[in-house]
Design an enzyme around this catalytic site. Structure first.
Site, PDB file in Angstrom:
ATOM      1  N   GLU A   1       0.849  -1.184   0.000  1.00 22.32           N
ATOM      2  CA  GLU A   1       0.000   0.000   0.000  1.00 22.32           C
ATOM      3  C   GLU A   1       0.890   1.241   0.000  1.00 22.32           C
ATOM      4  OE1 GLU A   1      -3.041   2.138   3.099  1.00 22.32           O
ATOM      5  OE2 GLU A   1      -2.852  -0.043   3.141  1.00 22.32           O
TER       6      GLU A   1
ATOM      7  N   GLU B   1      -2.738  11.540   2.819  1.00 27.54           N
ATOM      8  CA  GLU B   1      -3.855  11.432   3.741  1.00 27.54           C
ATOM      9  C   GLU B   1      -3.850  12.686   4.616  1.00 27.54           C
ATOM     10  OE1 GLU B   1      -4.827   7.181   5.150  1.00 27.54           O
ATOM     11  OE2 GLU B   1      -2.636   7.353   5.161  1.00 27.54           O
TER      12      GLU B   1
END
Length: 508
Positions: free
Chosen positions: A144, A149
């Site tokens: 990932e 974010e």
């Protein structure tokens, strides 16, 4: 996204500047982008994007329900994608999570997006990527890359993360010098090679992670990563919205772009690397579907090459072209190691012709093939579990009343490749019509276990690029063997396939 303890999961693909030029600091070539141009209220391009739907995402105790409604994800008519978070009733939140899974994926290069994130307590926007083997091995084993974010309670902080197996977790942050990230658009990016990933906000390289061995699943060129854009609400890390949070909230995405290094070596086709898609055999004909195997054939993995406006598969997709005797060929699937394409119908027969791949202007080595008028084969499946037919490529067969085994006098169908020209003729890359049915010009003969079968149709499969052969399963097929050798013969050319016997076998 992962749990708050390890700061989420995800990443890959990012944005650039308004003009489609290479990012500063390196020499890059643009290989794919979505600029989100279109009418206000339109959904994102279905050739690139699909959806995750529902609630209870990722084990993070998030509060949103993801939908595919244009209330939650749409183009704004001004060149942006809008992921909108709504609060239709107390404690109820709807949002969207879109992804390129199964449509487009990337290995290495620069991935970027220009995004204006939402603001407020409980908001959790993300731009990230997962390995394409996610469905089979799960996260974090798939790998990932979280390009960006943010959580509302840290409005000036962008987080970049890598997650992999064996508890591999690396999270770093970028602190905006002034104001909040939600005040304007910012470019979030990664530059990715086999052994290094660098994170950027705008032109600022704020973190670099390198191959540590264990857990570094980002070096595997056979596992490209797909892109995800979403806005979560609440969860362990972000916390729930409170009275200060205003709704609706919007994440605006100006573009997503993927680049490859300008000095990337040109594509290379393997010796003997051009074969029939159905069986891997060398025999091919005009109209056949073929595979090319090699290295560096494409910068992306792209299974979204159909052009709905032209009602045909594109002859130039994400910078890739395939030429047969100088003629551009329709493309069905692209990856760095494999291309599936359709041999143009006007290709010459009986004389050597060159096949070449061109990637962003760089030409591969030519590989010579000789086409026949027909090269019949059938699509099938290889049994993956031990048993009497273990390892055999068995033809896909469908019979009207078939449970497991076909029966004499049943009408059955197999799907094939290389059956040759049809009447009316088929066009390059265009699916076969249902009316009028395109019958093959040459007669098709089928024998099953040495017994002739009555062929009732042989021609293009409606709505597909493959062929369809309908027949009546004959009587007298031997059943003492577990796989029946069968042969399709067209215009003097034959292809052997294996079929199921008409009842459970008793032999080896």
């Amino acid at each position: 996204m992962r749990s708050a303890i390890v700061i989420l999961c995800a990443v890959l693909l990012a944005g650039a500047a308004l003009a489609q030029t290479a990012p500063p600091g390196n020499s890059w070539k643009l290989v794919w982008s979505d600029e989100f141009d279109g009418l206000a209220g339109a959904p994102p391009n279905p050739q690139y994007w699909t959806y995750d739907l529902g609630t209870d995402c990722c084990g993070n105790n998030e509060l949103e329900t993801y939908t595919k409604s244009t209330e939650n994800v749409h183009l704004d008519g001004m060149g942006h994608l809008d992921i909108r978070v709504e609060n239709p009733s107390p404690g109820v939140y709807t949002s969207a999570r879109i992804k390129t899974e199964g449509l487009l994926a990337v290995t290495y290069g620069r991935v970027e997006a220009s995004i204006k994130i939402p603001s407020g307590q409980g908001m959790w926007p993300a731009f990230w990527m997962l390995g394409s083997n996610f469905a089979s091995v799960g996260d974090p084993n798939c790998g990932e890359i979280d390009i960006m974010e943010n959580i509302g309670k840290t409005p000036a902080t962008a987080y970049g993360s890598l997650h992999g197996p064996y508890n591999y977790n690396e999270t770093t942050l970028y602190q905006l010098p002034n104001g909040a990230l939600a005040d304007d658009f910012h470019v979030y990016a990664v530059e990715w090679s086999a052994n290094q990933i660098t994170f950027y906000v705008d032109d600022n390289a704020y973190a670099t992670d390198t191959n540590t061995g264990t857990g570094w699943v980002f070096k595997d060129p056979t596992n490209p990563f797909f892109i995800i854009l979403n806005v979560a609400v609440g969860g362990n890390w972000a916390g729930a919205p409170d009275a200060t949070t205003q709704f609706p909230q919007d994440m605006l995405v100006d573009y997503v772009r993927v680049y490859e290094a300008a000095d990337t070596p040109g594509p290379v086709i393997n010796a003997g690397g051009i074969v029939d898609v159905a069986t891997g055999a060398a025999a091919l004909a005009p109209g056949s579907l073929a595979s090319i195997y090699g290295q560096g054939l494409s910068a992306l993995t792209n299974s979204s090459t159909f052009d709905a406006a032209a009602n045909a598969f594109s002859e130039n997709a994400t910078g890739v072209q395939v030429f047969v005797n100088g003629a551009a060929s329709p493309l069905l699937y692209l990856s760095p190691a494999q291309i599936n394409f359709a041999v143009p119908w006007n290709s010459p027969v009986g004389t050597p012709v060159n096949v070449e791949v061109v990637l962003n202007g760089a030409q591969s080595n030519p590989v010579s093939i000789t086409l026949t008028r027909t090269a019949p084969s059938a699509f099938g499946q290889v049994y993956a579990t031990p048993g009497p037919v273990h390892g055999l490529n068995m033809a896909f067969i469908e019979c009207i009343n078939m449970a497991v085994y076909p029966q004499p006098s049943e009408y059955c169908t197999i799907w094939g490749n290389g059956f040759g020209p049809t009447n009316p003729p088929l066009a390059d890359g265009a699916p076969a019509p249902a009316s009028p049915l395109p019958w093959t010009v040459n007669q098709c003969a089928l024998t099953i276990g040495g017994v002739p079968a009555k062929v009732t149709y042989c021609g293009g499969a409606p709505g597909e690029l493959i062929y369809q052969l309908n027949f009546v399963y004959p009587s007298g097929v031997p059943v003492e063997i577990c796989a029946v050798k069968s042969t399709i013969t067209i215009n003097g050319n034959s292809g052997d396939i294996m079929m199921w016997p008409p009842q459970p076998c008793s032999g080896p």
